[in-house]
Write a protein that holds these residues in place. Structure first.
Motif, PDB file in Angstrom:
ATOM      1  N   THR A 197      62.580  29.431 -11.605  1.00 35.10           N
ATOM      2  CA  THR A 197      63.706  29.471 -10.680  1.00 35.10           C
ATOM      3  C   THR A 197      63.162  29.910  -9.322  1.00 35.10           C
ATOM      4  OG1 THR A 197      64.213  31.794 -11.098  1.00 35.10           O
ATOM      5  CG2 THR A 197      65.323  30.154 -12.517  1.00 35.10           C
ATOM      6  N   PRO A 198      63.877  29.602  -8.246  1.00 37.10           N
ATOM      7  CA  PRO A 198      63.430  30.078  -6.927  1.00 37.10           C
ATOM      8  C   PRO A 198      63.272  31.603  -6.886  1.00 37.10           C
ATOM      9  CG  PRO A 198      65.085  28.380  -6.651  1.00 37.10           C
ATOM     10  CD  PRO A 198      65.021  28.700  -8.135  1.00 37.10           C
ATOM     11  N   GLU A 199      64.134  32.316  -7.595  1.00 41.36           N
ATOM     12  CA  GLU A 199      64.053  33.775  -7.619  1.00 41.36           C
ATOM     13  C   GLU A 199      62.774  34.243  -8.327  1.00 41.36           C
ATOM     14  OE1 GLU A 199      68.071  32.316  -7.050  1.00 41.36           O
ATOM     15  OE2 GLU A 199      66.715  31.993  -8.750  1.00 41.36           O
ATOM     16  N   THR A 247      63.120  22.884 -23.022  1.00 39.09           N
ATOM     17  CA  THR A 247      63.248  24.223 -23.611  1.00 39.09           C
ATOM     18  C   THR A 247      61.903  24.939 -23.637  1.00 39.09           C
ATOM     19  OG1 THR A 247      65.140  23.535 -24.943  1.00 39.09           O
ATOM     20  CG2 THR A 247      63.962  25.504 -25.674  1.00 39.09           C
ATOM     21  N   VAL A 248      60.854  24.244 -24.030  1.00 38.35           N
ATOM     22  CA  VAL A 248      59.530  24.855 -24.085  1.00 38.35           C
ATOM     23  C   VAL A 248      59.065  25.274 -22.687  1.00 38.35           C
ATOM     24  CG1 VAL A 248      57.088  24.451 -24.649  1.00 38.35           C
ATOM     25  CG2 VAL A 248      58.875  23.604 -26.183  1.00 38.35           C
ATOM     26  N   PHE A 249      59.390  24.471 -21.684  1.00 32.41           N
ATOM     27  CA  PHE A 249      58.911  24.705 -20.320  1.00 32.41           C
ATOM     28  C   PHE A 249      59.866  25.568 -19.481  1.00 32.41           C
ATOM     29  CE2 PHE A 249      56.110  21.418 -21.619  1.00 32.41           C
ATOM     30  CZ  PHE A 249      54.998  21.468 -20.784  1.00 32.41           C
ATOM     31  N   ARG A 250      60.895  26.140 -20.090  1.00 32.42           N
ATOM     32  CA  ARG A 250      61.901  26.905 -19.344  1.00 32.42           C
ATOM     33  C   ARG A 250      61.307  28.133 -18.669  1.00 32.42           C
ATOM     34  NH1 ARG A 250      62.013  28.372 -24.541  1.00 32.42           N
ATOM     35  NH2 ARG A 250      62.403  30.530 -25.147  1.00 32.42           N
ATOM     36  N   ASP A 251      62.060  28.670 -17.710  1.00 32.75           N
ATOM     37  CA  ASP A 251      61.695  29.925 -17.039  1.00 32.75           C
ATOM     38  C   ASP A 251      62.045  31.059 -17.993  1.00 32.75           C
ATOM     39  OD1 ASP A 251      61.806  32.352 -15.554  1.00 32.75           O
ATOM     40  OD2 ASP A 251      62.129  31.242 -13.701  1.00 32.75           O
ATOM     41  N   LEU A 252      61.048  31.704 -18.557  1.00 34.90           N
ATOM     42  CA  LEU A 252      61.286  32.752 -19.548  1.00 34.90           C
ATOM     43  C   LEU A 252      61.914  33.999 -18.938  1.00 34.90           C
ATOM     44  CD1 LEU A 252      58.008  32.539 -21.672  1.00 34.90           C
ATOM     45  CD2 LEU A 252      60.250  31.523 -22.166  1.00 34.90           C
ATOM     46  N   SER A 300      56.407  26.022  -4.374  1.00 32.45           N
ATOM     47  CA  SER A 300      55.809  25.574  -5.623  1.00 32.45           C
ATOM     48  C   SER A 300      56.594  24.448  -6.288  1.00 32.45           C
ATOM     49  CB  SER A 300      55.729  26.759  -6.585  1.00 32.45           C
ATOM     50  OG  SER A 300      55.283  26.332  -7.851  1.00 32.45           O
ATOM     51  N   LEU A 301      55.856  23.484  -6.815  1.00 35.41           N
ATOM     52  CA  LEU A 301      56.473  22.399  -7.583  1.00 35.41           C
ATOM     53  C   LEU A 301      57.004  22.885  -8.925  1.00 35.41           C
ATOM     54  CD1 LEU A 301      54.134  19.380  -6.781  1.00 35.41           C
ATOM     55  CD2 LEU A 301      56.380  19.911  -5.835  1.00 35.41           C
ATOM     56  N   HIS A 302      56.661  24.107  -9.321  1.00 34.41           N
ATOM     57  CA  HIS A 302      57.252  24.699 -10.525  1.00 34.41           C
ATOM     58  C   HIS A 302      58.773  24.769 -10.371  1.00 34.41           C
ATOM     59  CE1 HIS A 302      53.694  26.109 -12.800  1.00 34.41           C
ATOM     60  NE2 HIS A 302      53.133  26.272 -11.608  1.00 34.41           N
ATOM     61  N   MET A 303      59.250  24.997  -9.158  1.00 38.49           N
ATOM     62  CA  MET A 303      60.694  25.124  -8.923  1.00 38.49           C
ATOM     63  C   MET A 303      61.423  23.792  -9.058  1.00 38.49           C
ATOM     64  SD  MET A 303      60.913  27.887  -5.799  1.00 38.49           S
ATOM     65  CE  MET A 303      60.000  26.882  -4.635  1.00 38.49           C
ATOM     66  N   SER A 304      60.688  22.694  -9.034  1.00 36.87           N
ATOM     67  CA  SER A 304      61.271  21.362  -9.197  1.00 36.87           C
ATOM     68  C   SER A 304      61.050  20.804 -10.592  1.00 36.87           C
ATOM     69  CB  SER A 304      60.661  20.392  -8.181  1.00 36.87           C
ATOM     70  OG  SER A 304      60.920  20.809  -6.875  1.00 36.87           O
ATOM     71  N   MET A 324      68.274  23.252  -2.303  1.00 38.41           N
ATOM     72  CA  MET A 324      66.862  23.564  -2.336  1.00 38.41           C
ATOM     73  C   MET A 324      66.127  22.450  -1.596  1.00 38.41           C
ATOM     74  SD  MET A 324      64.363  23.871  -5.634  1.00 38.41           S
ATOM     75  CE  MET A 324      65.618  24.737  -6.494  1.00 38.41           C
ATOM     76  N   ARG A 325      65.222  22.799  -0.725  1.00 38.55           N
ATOM     77  CA  ARG A 325      64.473  21.844   0.069  1.00 38.55           C
ATOM     78  C   ARG A 325      63.088  21.684  -0.533  1.00 38.55           C
ATOM     79  NH1 ARG A 325      62.430  22.001   5.566  1.00 38.55           N
ATOM     80  NH2 ARG A 325      62.809  19.933   6.335  1.00 38.55           N
ATOM     81  N   HIS A 326      62.626  20.471  -0.682  1.00 41.15           N
ATOM     82  CA  HIS A 326      61.313  20.216  -1.264  1.00 41.15           C
ATOM     83  C   HIS A 326      60.403  19.667  -0.190  1.00 41.15           C
ATOM     84  CE1 HIS A 326      62.927  21.029  -5.172  1.00 41.15           C
ATOM     85  NE2 HIS A 326      63.959  20.327  -4.807  1.00 41.15           N
ATOM     86  N   LEU A 327      59.260  20.288   0.009  1.00 39.20           N
ATOM     87  CA  LEU A 327      58.389  19.955   1.117  1.00 39.20           C
ATOM     88  C   LEU A 327      57.297  18.959   0.767  1.00 39.20           C
ATOM     89  CD1 LEU A 327      58.054  23.514   2.618  1.00 39.20           C
ATOM     90  CD2 LEU A 327      59.641  21.707   3.249  1.00 39.20           C
ATOM     91  N   PHE A 328      57.146  18.592  -0.468  1.00 36.24           N
ATOM     92  CA  PHE A 328      56.102  17.651  -0.866  1.00 36.24           C
ATOM     93  C   PHE A 328      56.683  16.251  -1.004  1.00 36.24           C
ATOM     94  CE2 PHE A 328      52.662  20.389  -1.226  1.00 36.24           C
ATOM     95  CZ  PHE A 328      53.067  21.568  -1.784  1.00 36.24           C
TER      96      PHE A 328
END
Length: 189
Positions: free
Chosen positions: A120-122, A78-83, A138-142, A1-5
């Motif tokens: 997740t990226p998906e 766990t609280v911040f996981r991708d539901l 998105s920084l959510h993916m990181s 995964m490439r991060h642009l920020f």
């Protein structure tokens, strides 16, 4: 995964590793100690969060005696996981520092309602396909961002205080009723 920020401090370019996470936690602790907005004279850092929809919560100390509490970080992951993907990742603890500093600046002991944390990226690609307001980088993916609100507080006031602290990115989504906070570069929208 490439991060642009400027690169995710938790990643080695291939994804999150435990070593990368620990390095980021140590680096984040050093940065947090140096930041006046995060300085608390060595006092423990507290965060109160509730995940919208599922109701998972964390309320307590996640940083004390100059270090992050590993068990608290696991609970926060766990609280911040991708539901939608039922997947979690080690969140960047600097995000929790940002959220804690904003709550402290507002003199609030209210519980944040977390709308979205890790994606997740998906999941992110699916969301970006539905709305052009979702960034494809998105920084959510990181694990570096959260969309949240503080009950009883106006989003504009929350965003304004977060912007004044200059600890990361701040986005105001008045139509959706939340504020985006992240521990990336200082910017606002």
């Amino acid at each position: 995964m490439r991060h642009l920020f400027g690169g995710c401090p938790c990643c080695d370019g291939q994804g999150v590793t435990r070593r990368g996470f620990i390095a980021a936690a140590v680096g984040g602790a050093a940065a947090a100690i140096a930041s006046p907005a995060l300085a608390q004279n060595g006092e423990p850092r507290v965060l109160r969060v509730r995940r919208q929809v599922v109701g998972d919560t964390f309320s307590g100390v996640y940083w004390r005696d100059g270090r992050y509490d590993r068990e608290a970080l696991r609970q926060l992951d766990t609280v911040f996981r991708d539901l939608s993907a039922a997947e979690l990742t080690p969140m960047d603890p600097r995000l929790f520092d940002v959220m804690s500093a904003v709550a402290r600046a507002l003199d609030s002991d209210e519980t944040y309602e977390v709308v979205s944390g890790y994606r997740t990226p998906e999941t992110n690609a699916r969301n970006a396909g539905r709305s052009r307001r979702v960034s494809t980088v998105s920084l959510h993916m990181s694990g570096m961002a959260a969309d949240c609100r503080l009950p009883g507080r106006q989003g504009l006031g929350l965003a304004r205080v977060a912007s004044e602290l200059q600890l990361g990115g701040v986005g105001l989504y008045t139509r959706d009723g939340f504020v985006h906070l992240d521990c990336g570069p200082v910017r606002r929208w």
